[in-house]
Design an enzyme around this catalytic site. Structure first.
Site, short mmCIF file in Angstrom:
data_model
loop_
_atom_site.label_atom_id
_atom_site.label_comp_id
_atom_site.label_asym_id
_atom_site.label_seq_id
_atom_site.Cartn_x
_atom_site.Cartn_y
_atom_site.Cartn_z
N HIS A 117 75.80 67.10 53.20
CA HIS A 117 76.74 67.94 52.44
C HIS A 117 76.20 69.36 52.28
O HIS A 117 76.68 70.10 51.41
CB HIS A 117 77.02 67.30 51.08
CG HIS A 117 77.58 65.91 51.20
ND1 HIS A 117 78.83 65.66 51.72
CD2 HIS A 117 77.02 64.70 50.96
CE1 HIS A 117 79.04 64.35 51.75
NE2 HIS A 117 77.95 63.75 51.30
N GLY A 119 37.88 51.35 25.48
CA GLY A 119 38.80 50.45 26.17
C GLY A 119 39.49 49.52 25.20
O GLY A 119 39.62 49.84 24.02
N LYS A 144 55.39 69.17 41.87
CA LYS A 144 53.94 69.38 41.98
C LYS A 144 53.65 70.41 43.06
O LYS A 144 52.81 71.28 42.90
CB LYS A 144 53.20 68.08 42.34
CG LYS A 144 53.09 67.04 41.27
CD LYS A 144 52.09 67.35 40.17
CE LYS A 144 52.79 67.89 38.95
NZ LYS A 144 53.26 66.94 37.99
N CYS A 154 37.90 57.11 24.94
CA CYS A 154 36.92 57.45 23.92
C CYS A 154 35.60 57.82 24.60
O CYS A 154 35.51 57.76 25.82
CB CYS A 154 36.68 56.27 23.00
SG CYS A 154 38.18 55.45 22.48
N GLU A 211 59.41 64.64 41.66
CA GLU A 211 58.08 64.89 41.11
C GLU A 211 57.15 65.49 42.19
O GLU A 211 56.40 66.42 41.91
CB GLU A 211 57.52 63.57 40.55
CG GLU A 211 56.11 63.64 40.01
CD GLU A 211 55.89 64.66 38.91
OE1 GLU A 211 56.87 65.23 38.38
OE2 GLU A 211 54.72 64.95 38.61
N ARG A 247 37.37 64.79 26.52
CA ARG A 247 38.16 63.59 26.77
C ARG A 247 39.23 63.40 25.70
O ARG A 247 40.14 62.59 25.87
CB ARG A 247 37.25 62.36 26.78
CG ARG A 247 36.22 62.38 27.89
CD ARG A 247 35.15 61.35 27.64
NE ARG A 247 35.68 59.99 27.75
CZ ARG A 247 35.73 59.33 28.89
NH1 ARG A 247 35.31 59.89 29.99
NH2 ARG A 247 36.20 58.10 28.93
N TRP A 255 39.55 57.65 20.30
CA TRP A 255 40.95 58.02 20.54
C TRP A 255 41.70 56.77 20.15
O TRP A 255 41.63 55.75 20.85
CB TRP A 255 41.11 58.37 22.02
CG TRP A 255 42.50 58.66 22.48
CD1 TRP A 255 43.49 57.75 22.72
CD2 TRP A 255 43.06 59.92 22.82
NE1 TRP A 255 44.62 58.37 23.18
CE2 TRP A 255 44.38 59.71 23.24
CE3 TRP A 255 42.56 61.23 22.80
CZ2 TRP A 255 45.21 60.74 23.65
CZ3 TRP A 255 43.40 62.25 23.21
CH2 TRP A 255 44.70 62.01 23.62
N GLU A 283 54.66 73.94 41.94
CA GLU A 283 53.91 74.35 40.76
C GLU A 283 52.49 74.80 41.08
O GLU A 283 52.01 75.79 40.53
CB GLU A 283 53.87 73.13 39.81
CG GLU A 283 53.16 73.34 38.52
CD GLU A 283 53.15 72.07 37.67
OE1 GLU A 283 53.38 70.97 38.21
OE2 GLU A 283 52.87 72.20 36.47
N LYS A 302 49.95 74.58 29.57
CA LYS A 302 49.98 73.11 29.48
C LYS A 302 51.07 72.64 28.52
O LYS A 302 51.71 71.63 28.74
CB LYS A 302 48.61 72.62 29.03
CG LYS A 302 48.46 71.12 28.97
CD LYS A 302 48.31 70.52 30.35
CE LYS A 302 48.44 69.01 30.35
NZ LYS A 302 48.85 68.49 31.65
C1 F6R Z 1 54.47 69.60 35.48
C2 F6R Z 1 54.37 69.54 34.03
C3 F6R Z 1 55.53 69.95 33.22
C4 F6R Z 1 55.65 69.09 31.95
C5 F6R Z 1 56.75 69.63 31.04
C6 F6R Z 1 56.96 68.77 29.83
O1 F6R Z 1 53.32 69.19 36.12
O2 F6R Z 1 53.35 69.19 33.52
O3 F6R Z 1 56.70 69.91 33.94
O4 F6R Z 1 55.95 67.78 32.31
O5 F6R Z 1 56.41 70.93 30.63
O6 F6R Z 1 55.79 68.66 29.07
P1 F6R Z 1 55.62 67.55 27.99
O7 F6R Z 1 55.57 66.24 28.69
O8 F6R Z 1 54.34 67.88 27.29
O9 F6R Z 1 56.82 67.61 27.09
#
Ligand code: F6R
Length: 618
Positions: free
Chosen positions: A514, A110, A495, A2, A491, A27, A83, A498, A613
Site C-alpha cells: 500500500h 535474588g 533502537k 542488590c 522496537e 545498580r 532493591w 535512537e 533517560k
Molecule cells: C527508548 C526509550 C524510550 C522510553 C520512553 C518511555 O529506548 O527508552 O522510548 O521507553 O521514553 O519511558 P518510560 O518507560 O520511563 O516511561
C-alpha cells in the site's frame, strides 16, 4: 539487583565495606546495611535510603554504644544494598538479616522462590522472624542446620532453597570465616594477601585487589584471611582459577563491558528471571497478590487499556496479544501522549495498565491519572520503587531489572514484556479462560526464557555483528513483521534510529504493497521478524515480495525453520518457544544490531543526542 560485599582479613573493615557498597550504588538500591563481628558479637546497622543515611545511622549507633561499629575494629563483616522485592522498603527489611539468637547474619541477592513454605516450616519449629523478606529465611535455615560447622550448615540450607540467589553468611562463633553460596546470581571472590572478599560484582573490591575467582552455580565458598575453599553442594572440593582483572574503575562499573548498554543487554537473563521468579514459583499458578485486586473485580472486567510511551508502548503491544489470546479480554492500546487528549471513554469496568520503566514519564502519568479519575482500576508497571507512577496507581507491578543507565531501554523492555505475560496469564487464570494444563505448560515455557535469552545472546552475537558491518553505512533500515512480530520490529527500528541515527521504519508487512514498497532498492537492508506464528506463511510471502525488489533480507526465525532460511538472504535463528513468548527472544538480535551499528559509526550509545533517560516534561 542488590549488592553484596563481604570481607574477612586483618584490617578493620567497616569503612572498606561501605566503600565497596559505594561502588555498587550504580545498580540501584533503596536501603543498605552492614554487620560487623567483633568480640564474639555481631552488630548491625541498617538504614532506608542512600549510603549517606547509612553513614548517619552508623554514627548514631556508635553514640548508642555499638562497640564494633563505633571503634571500627572488626576485621570481618558483611554489607548490602537492597532493591526491595519481598517486603516494603523499611529498616527491618534491609539486610543483613539475623537468626533468632543473632549469631548468624546473612546478606542475599535474588529471590528464594519457596520462601513462604520455608517460613511456615521454620515458624512451626519456633523460629521468630523480624522482617517480611525471603532473605531472612536463610539466616534461620543456617541456624537450624548449624552443629558447629558453618560451611556444613550453609550446604544444608542450600539444599532446602529453591530460586535464584547468592548469599553470604557469617557466624558469631567463627570470627574468621565467611561462607557464600551461588545459584544463578553473581558472586565473586576477591583474593587478597591475608584477606579475602566475597561480592556480587568486582567493583566492590577492585581498589583492594585485582585477583578474582569466579563462583559458579552450586558452589559453596568458604573464605578466611588466608584461604579460599570451594566445594560443590555435597562438600566435594572444587578447583577454580585465580584470574587477574585488567579493567580500570570505569570499565569495572560496566562489568568489563565497553558500554552500559551492552552490559544491560547481557543482564537481560537476570532481569527477566528476577521479574518472573516468585510470581511463578509454584509451577501451576501465577501469583500477583501484590496487585491487591479482588477476584470479583477481575471477573467483572470488561476491557484492558494500556497506555505507555516509546519502548514501553512496544512492550504493551506485545502484552496485548497475551491478554487477548489467553484471557479473552479486549485490549485497547494507546500512546499516552495521545490517549490523554482524546477524551477517552473509560470507566470502572476497565483495567488500565500504565507502563513506564522510570515511573516518571509525564504523559504516561497524566494518562493514568485521567483513567483513575474516571473510575478505572490503574496498575503501574514500573521498574522504580517510590517513583511517581507507584503513587498515582491503585496497584503496582514492579519489573526487577535493576537500574538501567543506558538511555536506550533494553533490559527494562524485556522485563516489561515478561511482566505483561504474567498479567496475561494471571487474568486468564482469574477469569478461568485457560485450562490448568495450558497454564502449567506456559509457566514452564516462561521459566525457560532466562536461559534461552542467555543462549540467544551467545549464539547470535557474531552473526549480528557481521550484518552490522555490511550495512552500517546504509541510508535506511526497514523492519517488517506481522502479528506478534510487528511490535518487535517497532522496537528494533526505534533502537536503530535512537542510537545510530540511521532513519529506520517498521511496518506491518501486509501494508507494504500500500505504499512503502516504493522505498526499497538493492541498498536497503530489510529486517524481517519471521518467527513461528499463526500467520508465518503470509509473512513469508511478504518476505518474498521484498526480496524480489532486490532488498537484502535479514530474517529472524525460530530454530529449525528451513522455509525462512530459503526465503531470506540471511537468517538469524532464535530458540523455539510458544509463539506469544517469541518476541522476548526475537528482539535480542535487533537490540544487538542497533548497538553494533552505532558502535561501528563511533557513536555514544549510552547517551544518544537529544535524549534523556526520563522524560518528565509534557
Ligand atoms: C527508548 C526509550 C524510550 C522510553 C520512553 C518511555 O529506548 O527508552 O522510548 O521507553 O521514553 O519511558 P518510560 O518507560 O520511563 O516511561
Amino acid at each position: 539487583m542488590c549488592g553484596i560485599v563481604g570481607y574477612v582479613g586483618e584490617r578493620p573493615c567497616r569503612d572498606l565495606l561501605i566503600a565497596g557498597l559505594e561502588k555498587l550504588e550504580y545498580r540501584g538500591y533503596d536501603s543498605a546495611g552492614v554487620s560487623l563481628l567483633d568480640g564474639g558479637r555481631i552488630e548491625s546497622v541498617r538504614a532506608v535510603g542512600n549510603l549517606a543515611n547509612l553513614r548517619s545511622a552508623i554514627e548514631a549507633a556508635a553514640g548508642n554504644g555499638a562497640v564494633a561499629v563505633a571503634d571500627a575494629t572488626a576485621t570481618i563483616g558483611l554489607a548490602h544494598t537492597r532493591w526491595a522485592t519481598h517486603g516494603r522498603v523499611t529498616e527491618e527489611n534491609a539486610h543483613p538479616h539475623g537468626d533468632c539468637s543473632d549469631e548468624v547474619h546473612i546478606v542475599l541477592n535474588g529471590i528464594v522462590e519457596n520462601h513462604a513454605e520455608l517460613r511456615r516450616e521454620l515458624q512451626a519449629e519456633g523460629h521468630v522472624f523480624s522482617s517480611e523478606t525471603d532473605a531472612e529465611i536463610v539466616a534461620h535455615l543456617i541456624e537450624k542446620h548449624y552443629a558447629g560447622d558453618l560451611a556444613a550448615a550453609v550446604r544444608g540450607s542450600f539444599a532446602d532453597l529453591r530460586g535464584h540467589y547468592a548469599f553470604v553468611a557469617m557466624h558469631a562463633r567463627h570470627p574468621q570465616l565467611l561462607v557464600g553460596a551461588r545459584q544463578e546470581c553473581p558472586l565473586i571472590i576477591g583474593v587478597g594477601e591475608g584477606e579475602n572478599f566475597l561480592a556480587s560484582a568486582i567493583p566492590a573490591f577492585l581498589r583492594e585487589t585485582r585477583r578474582v575467582m569466579q563462583v559458579e552455580n552450586g558452589d559453596i565458598v568458604v573464605i578466611s584471611p588466608d584461604g579460599v575453599e570451594i566445594t560443590d553442594a555435597a562438600g566435594t572440593p572444587l578447583q577454580r582459577q585465580v584470574e587477574e582483572v585488567t579493567w580500570d574503575e570505569d570499565a569495572a562499573e560496566r562489568g568489563g563491558f565497553p558500554t552500559f548498554m551492552t552490559k544491560e543487554i547481557h543482564e537481560q537473563p537476570d532481569a527477566v528471571a528476577e521479574t518472573i521468579a516468585d510470581r511463578l514459583s509454584d509451577d501451576e499458578h501465577v501469583n500477583l497478590e501484590e496487585l491487591e485486586i479482588p477476584p470479583e473485580r477481575v471477573a467483572e472486567l470488561r476491557r484492558v487499556v494500556i497506555v505507555a510511551c516509546g519502548t514501553s508502548y512496544h512492550a504493551g503491544l506485545i502484552g496485548r496479544y497475551a491478554i487477548e489470546h489467553w484471557a479473552r479480554l479486549p485490549v485497547e492500546m494507546d500512546i499516552a501522549s495521545e490517549f490523554r487528549y482524546r477524551d477517552p471513554v473509560i470507566g470502572p469496568d476497565d483495567l488500565v495498565i500504565g507502563i513506564t520503566q522510570s515511573g516518571e514519564t509525564a504523559d504516561t502519568l497524566a494518562a493514568m491519572r485521567l483513567a483513575r479519575d474516571r473510575g478505572a482500576h490503574v496498575i503501574a508497571l514500573t521498574n522504580v520503587m517510590g517513583s511517581q507512577a507507584t503513587r498515582d496507581a491503585d496497584s503496582v507491578l514492579f519489573t526487577r531489572a535493576g537500574l538501567e543507565i543506558g538511555v536506550a531501554a533494553t533490559k527494562t523492555f524485556t522485563s516489561q514484556v515478561a511482566a505483561m505475560y504474567l498479567l496475561g496469564l494471571w487474568l486468564a487464570q482469574g477469569r478461568e479462560r485457560l485450562p490448568r494444563e495450558r497454564i502449567v505448560e506456559l509457566i514452564a515455557e516462561m521459566k525457560a526464557l532466562p536461559h534461552q535469552i542467555e543462549a540467544t545472546l551467545a549464539n547470535v552475537e557474531d552473526q549480528v555483528r557481521a550484518v552490522a558491518r555490511s550495512h552500517y553505512q546504509g541510508r535506511f533500515f526497514l523492519y517488517l513483521g506481522r502479528h506478534i512480530g510487528l511490535p518487535v520490529c517497532l522496537e528494533g527500528a526505534l533502537k536503530m534510529k535512537e542510537i545510530s541515527y540511521i532513519p529506520s521504519d517498521a511496518y506491518a508487512a501486509g501494508e507494504m504493497k500500500h505504499g512503502p514498497i516504493a522505498l526499497l532498492d538493492e541498498s536497503t537492508p530489510v529486517v524481517c521478524v519471521a518467527t513461528d506464528s499463526p500467520i508465518l506463511e503470509k509473512m513469508l510471502s511478504n518476505v518474498a515480495e521484498v526480496r524480489a525488489r532486490g532488498a537484502d533480507v535479514i530474517a529472524i526465525a525460530t530454530d529449525g525453520n528451513e522455509a525462512v532460511r530459503e526465503t531470506a538472504d540471511q537468517t538469524i535463528f532464535i530458540p523455539s518457544t510458544d509463539w506469544i513468548l517469541q518476541p522476548m527472544l526475537a528482539v535480542l538480535p535487533l537490540q544487538l544490531l542497533a548497538y553494533d551499528t552505532a558502535r561501528l559509526l563511533g557513536l555514544n550509545v549510552d547517551q544518544p543526542r537529544n535524549l534523556a533517560k526520563t522524560v518528565t516534561v509534557e
